[in-house]
Motif scaffolding. Structure first.
Motif, PDB file in Angstrom:
ATOM      1  N   TYR A   1      23.218  52.259  51.999  1.00 31.60           N
ATOM      2  CA  TYR A   1      22.359  51.341  50.761  1.00 31.60           C
ATOM      3  C   TYR A   1      23.311  51.815  49.753  1.00 31.60           C
ATOM      4  CZ  TYR A   1      20.307  49.719  46.514  1.00 31.60           C
ATOM      5  OH  TYR A   1      20.095  49.509  45.262  1.00 31.60           O
ATOM      6  N   GLN A   2      22.949  52.859  49.074  1.00 27.46           N
ATOM      7  CA  GLN A   2      23.303  53.458  48.176  1.00 27.46           C
ATOM      8  C   GLN A   2      25.584  54.117  48.419  1.00 27.46           C
ATOM      9  OE1 GLN A   2      22.820  54.895  45.453  1.00 27.46           O
ATOM     10  NE2 GLN A   2      24.222  55.961  44.762  1.00 27.46           N
ATOM     11  N   LEU A   3      26.000  53.694  49.716  1.00 27.41           N
ATOM     12  CA  LEU A   3      27.117  53.701  49.749  1.00 27.41           C
ATOM     13  C   LEU A   3      27.905  52.352  49.334  1.00 27.41           C
ATOM     14  CD1 LEU A   3      29.781  54.872  50.854  1.00 27.41           C
ATOM     15  CD2 LEU A   3      29.451  53.213  53.081  1.00 27.41           C
ATOM     16  N   MET A   4      27.269  51.826  49.431  1.00 22.08           N
ATOM     17  CA  MET A   4      27.485  50.337  48.791  1.00 22.08           C
ATOM     18  C   MET A   4      27.637  50.331  46.781  1.00 22.08           C
ATOM     19  SD  MET A   4      28.626  48.064  50.673  1.00 22.08           S
ATOM     20  CE  MET A   4      28.426  46.632  50.383  1.00 22.08           C
ATOM     21  N   VAL A   5      26.528  50.782  46.896  1.00 25.85           N
ATOM     22  CA  VAL A   5      26.305  50.706  45.676  1.00 25.85           C
ATOM     23  C   VAL A   5      27.384  51.408  44.980  1.00 25.85           C
ATOM     24  CG1 VAL A   5      25.296  52.267  43.399  1.00 25.85           C
ATOM     25  CG2 VAL A   5      23.668  51.640  45.323  1.00 25.85           C
ATOM     26  N   THR A   6      28.001  52.663  45.586  1.00 22.33           N
ATOM     27  CA  THR A   6      29.314  53.694  45.543  1.00 22.33           C
ATOM     28  C   THR A   6      30.630  52.558  45.625  1.00 22.33           C
ATOM     29  OG1 THR A   6      29.790  54.368  47.137  1.00 22.33           O
ATOM     30  CG2 THR A   6      28.253  55.826  45.804  1.00 22.33           C
ATOM     31  N   VAL A   7      31.047  51.348  46.034  1.00 23.40           N
ATOM     32  CA  VAL A   7      31.631  50.520  46.784  1.00 23.40           C
ATOM     33  C   VAL A   7      32.227  49.801  45.056  1.00 23.40           C
ATOM     34  CG1 VAL A   7      32.379  48.817  47.805  1.00 23.40           C
ATOM     35  CG2 VAL A   7      31.372  51.139  49.158  1.00 23.40           C
ATOM     36  N   GLY A   8      30.689  49.629  44.785  1.00 25.24           N
ATOM     37  CA  GLY A   8      30.196  47.941  43.993  1.00 25.24           C
ATOM     38  C   GLY A   8      31.633  49.363  42.736  1.00 25.24           C
ATOM     39  N   ILE A   9      30.724  50.511  42.211  1.00 17.02           N
ATOM     40  CA  ILE A   9      31.462  50.792  41.474  1.00 17.02           C
ATOM     41  C   ILE A   9      33.196  51.061  41.238  1.00 17.02           C
ATOM     42  CG2 ILE A   9      31.416  53.671  40.163  1.00 17.02           C
ATOM     43  CD1 ILE A   9      28.240  54.110  41.030  1.00 17.02           C
ATOM     44  N   LEU A  10      33.510  51.761  42.193  1.00 13.68           N
ATOM     45  CA  LEU A  10      34.523  51.671  42.358  1.00 13.68           C
ATOM     46  C   LEU A  10      35.773  50.289  42.195  1.00 13.68           C
ATOM     47  CD1 LEU A  10      37.824  53.647  43.814  1.00 13.68           C
ATOM     48  CD2 LEU A  10      36.544  52.710  46.442  1.00 13.68           C
ATOM     49  N   LEU A  11      35.078  49.036  42.980  1.00 13.29           N
ATOM     50  CA  LEU A  11      36.220  48.397  42.552  1.00 13.29           C
ATOM     51  C   LEU A  11      35.611  47.809  41.505  1.00 13.29           C
ATOM     52  CD1 LEU A  11      34.047  46.513  46.161  1.00 13.29           C
ATOM     53  CD2 LEU A  11      35.612  47.125  45.147  1.00 13.29           C
ATOM     54  N   ALA A  12      34.829  47.781  40.573  1.00 11.17           N
ATOM     55  CA  ALA A  12      34.372  47.796  38.857  1.00 11.17           C
ATOM     56  C   ALA A  12      35.508  48.511  38.354  1.00 11.17           C
ATOM     57  CB  ALA A  12      33.024  48.228  38.538  1.00 11.17           C
ATOM     58  N   PHE A  13      35.985  49.793  38.901  1.00 12.74           N
ATOM     59  CA  PHE A  13      36.877  51.013  38.389  1.00 12.74           C
ATOM     60  C   PHE A  13      37.748  50.290  38.876  1.00 12.74           C
ATOM     61  CE2 PHE A  13      34.228  54.759  38.512  1.00 12.74           C
ATOM     62  CZ  PHE A  13      33.601  54.540  37.365  1.00 12.74           C
ATOM     63  N   LEU A  14      38.452  49.238  39.876  1.00  9.57           N
ATOM     64  CA  LEU A  14      39.785  49.568  40.202  1.00  9.57           C
ATOM     65  C   LEU A  14      40.048  48.144  39.124  1.00  9.57           C
ATOM     66  CD1 LEU A  14      39.373  49.866  43.756  1.00  9.57           C
ATOM     67  CD2 LEU A  14      41.431  50.762  42.494  1.00  9.57           C
ATOM     68  N   SER A  15      38.869  47.172  39.447  1.00 15.64           N
ATOM     69  CA  SER A  15      39.192  46.211  38.366  1.00 15.64           C
ATOM     70  C   SER A  15      39.228  45.500  37.344  1.00 15.64           C
ATOM     71  CB  SER A  15      38.120  45.455  38.951  1.00 15.64           C
ATOM     72  OG  SER A  15      38.063  43.855  37.689  1.00 15.64           O
ATOM     73  N   ASP A  16      38.724  47.025  36.668  1.00 14.83           N
ATOM     74  CA  ASP A  16      38.283  47.927  35.443  1.00 14.83           C
ATOM     75  C   ASP A  16      40.499  47.800  34.663  1.00 14.83           C
ATOM     76  OD1 ASP A  16      36.564  46.876  34.484  1.00 14.83           O
ATOM     77  OD2 ASP A  16      35.118  48.869  34.538  1.00 14.83           O
ATOM     78  N   THR A  17      41.104  48.531  35.762  1.00 11.74           N
ATOM     79  CA  THR A  17      41.769  49.338  35.845  1.00 11.74           C
ATOM     80  C   THR A  17      43.232  48.066  35.642  1.00 11.74           C
ATOM     81  OG1 THR A  17      41.069  51.363  36.901  1.00 11.74           O
ATOM     82  CG2 THR A  17      44.024  50.575  37.097  1.00 11.74           C
ATOM     83  N   ALA A  18      42.882  47.114  36.479  1.00 10.87           N
ATOM     84  CA  ALA A  18      43.229  45.892  36.738  1.00 10.87           C
ATOM     85  C   ALA A  18      43.917  44.668  35.774  1.00 10.87           C
ATOM     86  CB  ALA A  18      43.505  45.538  38.392  1.00 10.87           C
ATOM     87  N   LEU A  19      43.222  44.900  35.196  1.00 14.04           N
ATOM     88  CA  LEU A  19      42.314  44.228  33.953  1.00 14.04           C
ATOM     89  C   LEU A  19      42.629  45.134  32.537  1.00 14.04           C
ATOM     90  CD1 LEU A  19      39.715  41.846  35.319  1.00 14.04           C
ATOM     91  CD2 LEU A  19      41.467  41.035  34.731  1.00 14.04           C
ATOM     92  N   SER A  20      43.114  46.307  32.763  1.00 10.79           N
ATOM     93  CA  SER A  20      43.305  46.740  31.790  1.00 10.79           C
ATOM     94  C   SER A  20      43.874  46.382  31.150  1.00 10.79           C
ATOM     95  CB  SER A  20      43.067  48.204  31.265  1.00 10.79           C
ATOM     96  OG  SER A  20      44.108  48.702  32.421  1.00 10.79           O
ATOM     97  N   TYR A  21      45.751  46.365  31.358  1.00  9.08           N
ATOM     98  CA  TYR A  21      46.569  45.934  31.384  1.00  9.08           C
ATOM     99  C   TYR A  21      46.867  45.026  29.923  1.00  9.08           C
ATOM    100  CZ  TYR A  21      48.223  49.288  34.842  1.00  9.08           C
ATOM    101  OH  TYR A  21      48.283  50.613  34.985  1.00  9.08           O
ATOM    102  N   SER A  22      45.823  43.650  30.714  1.00  8.19           N
ATOM    103  CA  SER A  22      45.707  42.960  29.835  1.00  8.19           C
ATOM    104  C   SER A  22      44.534  43.024  28.568  1.00  8.19           C
ATOM    105  CB  SER A  22      44.893  41.462  30.439  1.00  8.19           C
ATOM    106  OG  SER A  22      44.326  41.362  30.980  1.00  8.19           O
ATOM    107  N   GLY A  23      43.942  43.645  28.344  1.00  6.22           N
ATOM    108  CA  GLY A  23      42.035  43.698  27.226  1.00  6.22           C
ATOM    109  C   GLY A  23      41.254  42.709  28.394  1.00  6.22           C
ATOM    110  N   ASP A  24      41.358  42.466  29.220  1.00  3.86           N
ATOM    111  CA  ASP A  24      40.666  40.883  30.007  1.00  3.86           C
ATOM    112  C   ASP A  24      38.790  41.302  29.928  1.00  3.86           C
ATOM    113  OD1 ASP A  24      39.095  38.475  30.160  1.00  3.86           O
ATOM    114  OD2 ASP A  24      40.931  38.131  31.535  1.00  3.86           O
ATOM    115  N   TRP A  25      38.370  42.162  29.137  1.00  6.54           N
ATOM    116  CA  TRP A  25      36.784  42.859  29.149  1.00  6.54           C
ATOM    117  C   TRP A  25      36.080  41.459  29.444  1.00  6.54           C
ATOM    118  CZ3 TRP A  25      32.632  40.697  26.509  1.00  6.54           C
ATOM    119  CH2 TRP A  25      33.220  40.293  25.449  1.00  6.54           C
TER     120      TRP A  25
END
Length: 475
Positions: free
Chosen positions: A156-180
Motif C-alpha cells: 500500500y505504501q508502495l502505491m503511495v510512492t508510485v502516486g507521488i512519482l506519477l504526480a512529479f512526472l505529470s507536473d514535469t510534463a505540464l510545467s512547460y505549459s504551466g497548466d496547474w
C-alpha cells in the motif's frame, strides 16, 4: 478407478478455490492500492503546481504555506471522522466515501477562481486523504495473513510512492505549459477507478464479527482462504478477541494499557512526520532552487529523481519488514535520514556563504535522494504497519483515529512552518533541526517500539493487556 476419479475431482475443486482466493486477494490489494495511489498523488502534485499557483494568485510565502498545509488540516478532520465512519459503516463504505471526496476536491481545485476556493477544495481533498490513510492500512491488516501482513501494507505504501512519482512526472510534463489546473484536476481519474473498485470489495471479517455478523464474516474468510481449517481457526481467534466488551473512548479511559498503546501510536506518527522528509515532497522545487538549480526544468527533473527513489526504496521495505523486522528498518532509516539532512545542511550552508562550486549542488541533490531513500525503506511504511498492528480490536478504530490524526496535525505543522523556518533561521539550520530529530528517534525506536514481525494481532493484544512493556508486546 472410482477413488482416482474422486481425488481428481477434489483436486479440481481445490484448484478452483485456490484461484478464486488468489484473485480476491489480488483485487483487494488493487483497490486498497488505488487509495494509496490517490494519497500519493495529492502529496506529490502540490510540489510542481505550487510555483505556478503562487504566480497565478500572487501568493506570499505564508499563503503558499496555507495552500500546502490546508490539505493536512482536512486530512486531520478526515482521520477524526473516519474513526466513527469505519466503526459504524465499515471499512468498505468508508473507502467509498473517501473516493467521492477525492473526486469533489480535485474538480474543485482545478476550477478554483480564487485562493479561498482553492483552500476549501484542498481541505476537501485532505478529508479524502485522511479517510484513505486511516482506512486502507486498517482494512489490509484485517484481511491479510500474519506472515504477509507487513508486506501487504508496505505494498500500500508502495502505491503511495508510485502516486507521488506519477504526480512529479505529470507536473514535469505540464510545467512547460504551466497548466496547474490540469496538474491538480487529473486526480479525479484514479478517484473514479477507486470508487468503482470499492463497490466490489467485501467488508472486513473482523469488523463484521464485531457487529455480530459471524456468518458474513465466515463467508468473507472463505473468500480469503481455501483451507477450511484456516477459516475456522481465524474465526475462532476473532471470536476470542471479542469476548470482552470494550470499545473506543470508554476503553481508553478505563484501561491504562490501552492508553499506553494509543499514545505510542501517536508518537510513531509524530516521529514519521518530524523526520522532515515530507517537506522535500511538498517543497522540492524550492529546496533545489536553494541548492543552485535555477530553471524550472532542472528543479522538476531533480524532483522526479526523488520520486523515483521513493518508489525503488519502498521495495526494500517490502522485503525487509517481514524478514528482518520493523525495528531494524526504523533504526537504519532514522540513521540514514540523520546523516542525509546533516550533509544537506552543510551543502546549503556553503552555498549560502557564497560557494559557486557545481559539485556542492549535486551533493545537495544526492543528499535529498539519500534522505528519501532512508524514509521510504523505513518510517514511511513501517509506522503505518505498526499503527495498524498494535491497537486492540475493540479500540482499534479509536486508536488508529488518534494516531492518524496526529500524523496529519504533525504534517500540517511542518508544511505550515518550512518557509517560515527558512526565512528565520536559514536553510542549513532548518535541516540541522531535522537531523537532531532523527537522532532522537533512533533512541525512541530502541527503547519504546515493539517488534511485531510474525505475531498475530490477537497475540499482540493479549501481551498488551497483560501489562507487558510496550517494546515487548510483540514477543
Amino acid at each position: 478407478m472410482m477413488e482416482d476419479a474422486v481425488q481428481e475431482n477434489f483436486g479440481r475443486i481445490s484448484n478452483t478455490r485456490d484461484r478464486k482466493t488468489a484473485k480476491m486477494r489480488t483485487f483487494i490489494s488493487f483497490a486498497a492500492g488505488m487509495a494509496g495511489l490517490l494519497f500519493g498523488l495529492d502529496i506529490g502534485v502540490i510540489a510542481g503546481a505550487l510555483p505556478f499557483i503562487a504566480k497565478h494568485f500572487a501568493l506570499s510565502s505564508q499563503q503558499q504555506e496555507w495552500v500546502v498545509s490546508s490539505m493536512m488540516l482536512g486530512a486531520a478532520f478526515g482521520a477524526i471522522a473516519t474513526g466513527w465512519l469505519s466503526s459504524r459503516l465499515g471499512r468498505k463504505y468508508s473507502l467509498l466515501i473517501g473516493a467521492g471526496f477525492f473526486i469533489l476536491g480535485s474538480i474543485g481545485s482545478a476550477f478554483a477562481t480564487s485562493v479561498t476556493i482553492l483552500l476549501v477544495a484542498r481541505v476537501i481533498l485532505g478529508f479524502a486523504v485522511g479517510i484513505a490513510s486511516y482506512t486502507a492500512p486498517l482494512y489490509l491488516s484485517e484481511m491479510a495473513d500474519k506472515e504477509i501482513r507487513g508486506k501487504l501494507i508496505a505494498m500500500y505504501q508502495l502505491m503511495v510512492t508510485v502516486g507521488i512519482l506519477l504526480a512529479f512526472l505529470s507536473d514535469t510534463a505540464l510545467s512547460y505549459s504551466g497548466d496547474w489546473r490540469m496538474m491538480v484536476g487529473i486526480i479525479c481519474v484514479p478517484a473514479v477507478i477507486l470508487m468503482l473498485a470499492v463497490l466490489k470489495l467485501p467488508d472486513s471479517p473482523r469488523w463484521l464479527a464485531s457487529k455480530g455478523r459471524f456468518d458474513e464474516a465466515k463467508s468473507v474468510l472463505h473468500m480469503l482462504h481455501s483451507n477450511e481449517r484456516k477459516v475456522a481457526s481465524e474465526l475462532l481467534d476473532i471470536r476470542e478477541s471479542l469476548k470482552v466488551k470494550q470499545e473506543g473512548w470508554g476503553l481508553f479511559k478505563a484501561n491504562k494499557n490501552v492508553r499506553r498503546v494509543v499514545f505510542l501510536g501517536m508518537l510513531l506518527q509524530a516521529m514519521q512526520q518530524f523526520t522532515g522528509m515530507n517537506i522535500i515532497m511538498y517543497y522540492a522545487p524550492k529546496i533545489f532552487s536553494l541548492a543552485g538549480f535555477t530553471t524550472t526544468e532542472e528543479q522538476m527533473m531533480a524532483t522526479v529523481i526523488d520520486g523515483l527513489t521513493f518508489v525503488l526504496a519502498t521495495f526494500i521495505a517490502m522485503n525487509m519488514v517481514d524478514k528482518a523486522g520493523r525495528k531494524p528498518a526504523l533504526k537504519i532509516g532514522f540513521s540514514v535520514m540523520a546523516a542525509g539532512t546533516l550533509i544537506l545542511g552543510v551543502c546549503l550552508n556553503l552555498i549560502d556563504s557564497g560557494s559557486t562550486s557545481t559539485w556542492i549542488s549535486y551533493i545537495a541533490v544526492a543528499m535529498t535522494v539519500v534522505c528519501i531513500g532512508g524514509y521510504a525503506m523505513s518510517a514511511a511504511p513501517v509506522v503505518w504497519i505498526l499503527c495498524s498492528e498494535i491497537q486492540p480490536l475493540k479500540s482499534r478504530d479509536f486508536g488508529i483515529a488518534c494516531s492518524t490524526t496526529t500524523n496529519w496535525i504533525s504534517n500540517m505543522i511542518i508544511g505550515a512552518t518550512f518557509l517560515t523556518l527558512l526565512n528565520s533561521v536559514g536553510s542549513a539550520m532548518t535541516f540541522w533541526i531535522y537531523t537532531g530529530m532523527n537522532v532522537l528517534f533512533i533512541f525512541f525506536t530502541i527503547y519504546l517500539i515493539p517488534e511485531t514481525k510474525n505475531v498475530t494481532l490477537e497475540q499482540i493484544e493479549q501481551n498488551l493487556l497483560q501489562g507487558k512493556k510496550l517494546r515487548d508486546i510483540g514477543c
